[in-house]
Design a protein around this motif. Structure first.
Motif, PDB file in Angstrom:
ATOM      1  N   ILE A  11       7.219  -3.457  -1.217  1.00 29.96           N
ATOM      2  CA  ILE A  11       6.873  -3.978  -2.549  1.00 29.96           C
ATOM      3  C   ILE A  11       6.699  -2.881  -3.590  1.00 29.96           C
ATOM      4  O   ILE A  11       6.816  -3.119  -4.786  1.00 29.96           O
ATOM      5  CB  ILE A  11       5.608  -4.851  -2.497  1.00 29.96           C
ATOM      6  N   GLY A  12       6.421  -1.626  -3.143  1.00 29.41           N
ATOM      7  CA  GLY A  12       6.293  -0.515  -4.080  1.00 29.41           C
ATOM      8  C   GLY A  12       5.050  -0.617  -4.950  1.00 29.41           C
ATOM      9  O   GLY A  12       4.290  -1.585  -4.891  1.00 29.41           O
ATOM     10  N   LEU A  13       4.854   0.416  -5.774  1.00 30.17           N
ATOM     11  CA  LEU A  13       3.717   0.442  -6.700  1.00 30.17           C
ATOM     12  C   LEU A  13       4.021  -0.422  -7.925  1.00 30.17           C
ATOM     13  O   LEU A  13       5.182  -0.544  -8.313  1.00 30.17           O
ATOM     14  CB  LEU A  13       3.437   1.884  -7.130  1.00 30.17           C
ATOM     15  N   PRO A  14       3.013  -1.044  -8.533  1.00 23.41           N
ATOM     16  CA  PRO A  14       1.583  -0.870  -8.251  1.00 23.41           C
ATOM     17  C   PRO A  14       1.028  -1.794  -7.167  1.00 23.41           C
ATOM     18  O   PRO A  14      -0.071  -1.604  -6.692  1.00 23.41           O
ATOM     19  CB  PRO A  14       0.939  -1.201  -9.599  1.00 23.41           C
ATOM     20  N   GLU A  15       1.814  -2.826  -6.756  1.00 18.20           N
ATOM     21  CA  GLU A  15       1.285  -3.805  -5.812  1.00 18.20           C
ATOM     22  C   GLU A  15       0.980  -3.204  -4.441  1.00 18.20           C
ATOM     23  O   GLU A  15       0.144  -3.730  -3.687  1.00 18.20           O
ATOM     24  CB  GLU A  15       2.269  -4.968  -5.655  1.00 18.20           C
ATOM     25  N   ALA A  16       1.643  -2.093  -4.118  1.00 18.77           N
ATOM     26  CA  ALA A  16       1.431  -1.456  -2.810  1.00 18.77           C
ATOM     27  C   ALA A  16      -0.028  -1.079  -2.582  1.00 18.77           C
ATOM     28  O   ALA A  16      -0.476  -0.952  -1.440  1.00 18.77           O
ATOM     29  CB  ALA A  16       2.318  -0.223  -2.690  1.00 18.77           C
ATOM     30  N   ARG A  17      -0.760  -0.900  -3.676  1.00 19.41           N
ATOM     31  CA  ARG A  17      -2.165  -0.501  -3.531  1.00 19.41           C
ATOM     32  C   ARG A  17      -2.968  -1.530  -2.737  1.00 19.41           C
ATOM     33  O   ARG A  17      -3.969  -1.181  -2.100  1.00 19.41           O
ATOM     34  CB  ARG A  17      -2.798  -0.314  -4.913  1.00 19.41           C
ATOM     35  N   ILE A  18      -2.548  -2.801  -2.742  1.00 18.59           N
ATOM     36  CA  ILE A  18      -3.350  -3.870  -2.140  1.00 18.59           C
ATOM     37  C   ILE A  18      -3.317  -3.801  -0.614  1.00 18.59           C
ATOM     38  O   ILE A  18      -4.374  -3.722   0.025  1.00 18.59           O
ATOM     39  CB  ILE A  18      -2.899  -5.241  -2.673  1.00 18.59           C
ATOM     40  N   PRO A  19      -2.140  -3.819   0.037  1.00 22.61           N
ATOM     41  CA  PRO A  19      -2.153  -3.668   1.499  1.00 22.61           C
ATOM     42  C   PRO A  19      -2.699  -2.315   1.940  1.00 22.61           C
ATOM     43  O   PRO A  19      -3.341  -2.216   2.996  1.00 22.61           O
ATOM     44  CB  PRO A  19      -0.691  -3.846   1.903  1.00 22.61           C
ATOM     45  N   LEU A  20      -2.465  -1.269   1.134  1.00 21.69           N
ATOM     46  CA  LEU A  20      -2.959   0.057   1.513  1.00 21.69           C
ATOM     47  C   LEU A  20      -4.479   0.117   1.456  1.00 21.69           C
ATOM     48  O   LEU A  20      -5.122   0.739   2.318  1.00 21.69           O
ATOM     49  CB  LEU A  20      -2.349   1.125   0.610  1.00 21.69           C
ATOM     50  N   ALA A  21      -5.074  -0.526   0.458  1.00 20.45           N
ATOM     51  CA  ALA A  21      -6.536  -0.561   0.383  1.00 20.45           C
ATOM     52  C   ALA A  21      -7.113  -1.300   1.582  1.00 20.45           C
ATOM     53  O   ALA A  21      -8.147  -0.908   2.137  1.00 20.45           O
ATOM     54  CB  ALA A  21      -6.974  -1.223  -0.920  1.00 20.45           C
ATOM     55  N   THR A  22      -6.438  -2.378   1.984  1.00 21.37           N
ATOM     56  CA  THR A  22      -6.879  -3.125   3.169  1.00 21.37           C
ATOM     57  C   THR A  22      -6.870  -2.229   4.393  1.00 21.37           C
ATOM     58  O   THR A  22      -7.827  -2.203   5.185  1.00 21.37           O
ATOM     59  CB  THR A  22      -5.942  -4.329   3.396  1.00 21.37           C
ATOM     60  N   ALA A  23      -5.796  -1.444   4.552  1.00 19.96           N
ATOM     61  CA  ALA A  23      -5.688  -0.551   5.708  1.00 19.96           C
ATOM     62  C   ALA A  23      -6.750   0.541   5.668  1.00 19.96           C
ATOM     63  O   ALA A  23      -7.346   0.881   6.703  1.00 19.96           O
ATOM     64  CB  ALA A  23      -4.293   0.075   5.754  1.00 19.96           C
ATOM     65  N   VAL A  24      -7.001   1.093   4.493  1.00 17.90           N
ATOM     66  CA  VAL A  24      -7.997   2.168   4.364  1.00 17.90           C
ATOM     67  C   VAL A  24      -9.383   1.677   4.785  1.00 17.90           C
ATOM     68  O   VAL A  24     -10.093   2.342   5.551  1.00 17.90           O
ATOM     69  CB  VAL A  24      -8.030   2.707   2.920  1.00 17.90           C
ATOM     70  N   ILE A  25      -9.770   0.527   4.290  1.00 21.01           N
ATOM     71  CA  ILE A  25     -11.095  -0.006   4.639  1.00 21.01           C
ATOM     72  C   ILE A  25     -11.160  -0.314   6.128  1.00 21.01           C
ATOM     73  O   ILE A  25     -12.174  -0.030   6.800  1.00 21.01           O
ATOM     74  CB  ILE A  25     -11.390  -1.259   3.788  1.00 21.01           C
ATOM     75  N   ASP A  26     -10.098  -0.886   6.655  1.00 20.73           N
ATOM     76  CA  ASP A  26     -10.029  -1.196   8.091  1.00 20.73           C
ATOM     77  C   ASP A  26     -10.211   0.070   8.929  1.00 20.73           C
ATOM     78  O   ASP A  26     -10.993   0.117   9.871  1.00 20.73           O
ATOM     79  CB  ASP A  26      -8.670  -1.849   8.373  1.00 20.73           C
TER      80      ASP A  26
END
Length: 423
Positions: A308-323
């Motif tokens: 999906i690329g930026l800026p939407e990519a931030r959403i799954p990546l934030a989920t992974a970071v918190i996980d």
């Protein structure tokens, strides 16, 4: 054309340097050099606008040596030759060489003898880490000093000094800098004094005085005159690696807020590739067997981010970071493979047992290849006692399980049973 305010306010004496008291304060190393007039070549490194050129100018002004400025990227060897000739004719010259990390080999080779005999005192300025970006031949002939972003109090003092100086500053103008505007200006440029002073000058010169001939600078005015200095970095610069390091260490340390902050810096710089690669590494290096499901979810999140690329990519990546931040941590697999590789590099290995060697070809049995191999699936629970490591490493254990997650606790229990059965 008039020089910018930041240029005009540049110090001419060591006492006028803003901040950097760890270098120029009483009893500190650059101050001692100046007081003793015993200068040596140095490299000043740090973010833009923090005083590298100012320190060089102040050193020259305090010692009364000739001062010349060149840029390693844009000025030719001919300009260096002119400085060297001047030093030979009239004595020591202080040379500020900006962007010293871009000094070419021919220019470097020309400079080195002049540094050795002391005719040229080199002050190199760079935003890059000199231990990485600067040639060792230059680095070994210079002391290295880190110039740090200025504290807000230092910035505020410099602003007030510029407003009150009628000769070099803005003292000839009747300026009313509102408190909220001053406070905003002291922190919005994040320690970059050059950006601060140039923004202040733009605000003063572009604001029409009121009926009392007072130039009123309020918060809205200063906001419109500041070019925001992003908290991000040049993704090709040295700071890039510092942010990546802080990103991984924050996840390893189970701090989701810090990890999200550093990932935001990387994403704001458009560096999606580094975020994805680092997250995949972290998932297996730092979480690993502590929570394998989280590692698998990280792969899914990175795949989604790539699609999906930026800026939407931030959403799954934030989920992974918190996980990952809040998962049990285990580096046991990472440590295990590195231990095995270390043995190989040290020459600590031996011949593999013959019964493990390939036996599919004609004549293998005559060589003893595969003879005596026990096929585990022919035994209860698909396991049979059998040696797999070379004799030299027979009792070596690379994998030492941790007990931070349920999955690895189960692995540990199974490994303990197998080890007991080997006895």
């Amino acid at each position: 054309m008039a020089k910018p305010l930041a240029y005009r306010m540049r110090p001419t004496q060591i006492d006028e340097v803003v901040g950097q008291q760890h270098l120029v304060g009483p009893g500190k190393i650059i101050r001692r050099m100046v007081d003793a007039k015993l200068l040596s070549s140095m490299i000043l490194y740090g973010p833009p606008g923090t005083g590298k050129t100012s320190i060089a100018s102040a050193i020259a002004g305090s010692t009364k040596y000739a001062f010349r400025t060149l840029n390693a990227a844009t000025d030719s060897k001919k300009e260096l030759e002119i400085v060297a000739a001047e030093a030979k004719m009239s004595g020591t010259v202080i040379l500020l060489l900006d962007e010293i990390h871009r000094l070419t080999k021919p220019k470097q080779d020309f400079l080195l003898p002049h540094l050795e005999n002391g005719q040229i005192i080199l002050i190199g300025a760079t935003t890059e880490n000199p231990y990485i970006a600067i040639n060792p031949a230059i680095r070994s002939r210079a002391q290295i000093f880190e110039v740090k972003p200025l504290a807000e109090n230092d910035i505020k003092d410099a602003i007030l000094r510029a407003l009150n100086d009628p000769d070099k500053g803005l003292g000839k103008y009747n300026v009313d800098l509102k408190t909220e505007a001053l406070n905003y200006l002291t922190h919005v440029t994040h320690g970059d004094l050059r950006s601060t002073l140039n923004s202040l000058e733009l605000a003063v010169l572009s604001t029409t005085p009121n009926s009392n001939n007072v130039i009123e600078i309020d918060l809205e005015t200063i906001e419109n005159c500041v070019q925001m200095k992003a908290l991000v970095h040049d993704k090709n610069g040295d700071a890039h690696y510092d942010v990546i390091s802080a990103f991984q260490k924050s996840i390893r340390g189970s701090d989701p807020d810090a990890a999200l902050h550093y990932m935001a810096r990387l994403l704001e710089a458009g560096d999606l590739i580094s975020v994805n690669r680092r997250l995949l590494t972290i998932a297996y290096e730092d979480i690993g067997l502590g929570n394998p499901a989280a590692a698998a979810r990280t792969v899914q999140a990175v795949t989604a981010a790539e699609k999906i690329g930026l800026p939407e990519a931030r959403i799954p990546l934030a989920t992974a970071v918190i996980d990952l931040c809040l998962s049990p941590k285990s580096n046991s697999a990472y440590v295990a493979i590195d231990s095995a590789l270390a043995d190989l590099k040290d020459g600590n290995y031996g011949d593999m047992p013959p019964h493990l060697q390939d036996s599919h070809y004609k004549g293998a049995e005559k060589l003893g290849r595969g003879v005596g191999y026990l096929y585990p699936h022919d035994y209860p629970n698909s396991w049979v006692k059998q040696q797999y490591l070379p004799d030299k490493l027979k009792y070596t254990q690379y994998y030492h399980p941790k007990s931070t997650g349920r999955y690895e606790q189960a692995l540990k229990q199974q490994l303990d049973k197998l080890n007991q059965a080997k006895l």
